[in-house]
Motif scaffolding. Structure first.
Motif: not given
Length: 104
Positions: A31, A34-35, A38-39, A41
């Protein structure tokens, strides 16, 4: 970058606290990835990326070393000294290098 006996002691000591929550910590580290990035994701287009999702927790074992180290240091700040962080970084890098040499 060889692990010294001191490094191994550090790894064993922190791992005793970590091992009962590896799936949770792995998911949390993913997580964080992802934060922070962001790419990343885009590599999981069919995943439920909501915090705590079963898919994220299951995938949590496959994560970036730095995200994992940040997660551990946030969970065990009193135990995660610079020396322990260095030992864990050496250990995880060694594991990563070994796996890479087998599959790449």
């Amino acid at each position: 970058m060889a692990l010294t006996p001191y490094d191994l002691d550090n790894v064993r000591a922190i791992w005793k606290k970590v091992r009962s929550n590896t799936a949770h910590f792995g998911g949390e580290a993913l997580e964080r990835t992802f934060l922070s990035f962001p790419s990343t994701k885009t590599y999981f287009p069919y995943f439920d990326l909501s915090p705590g999702s079963a898919q994220v927790l299951a995938q949590g074992r496959k994560l970036l070393i730095q995200s994992f180290l940040v997660t551990l240091s946030s969970k065990y700040p009193e135990d995660f000294s610079p020396a322990v962080r260095t030992s864990m970084d050496k250990f995880l890098t060694s594991v990563s290098n070994e796996l890479t040499s087998k599959y790449c």
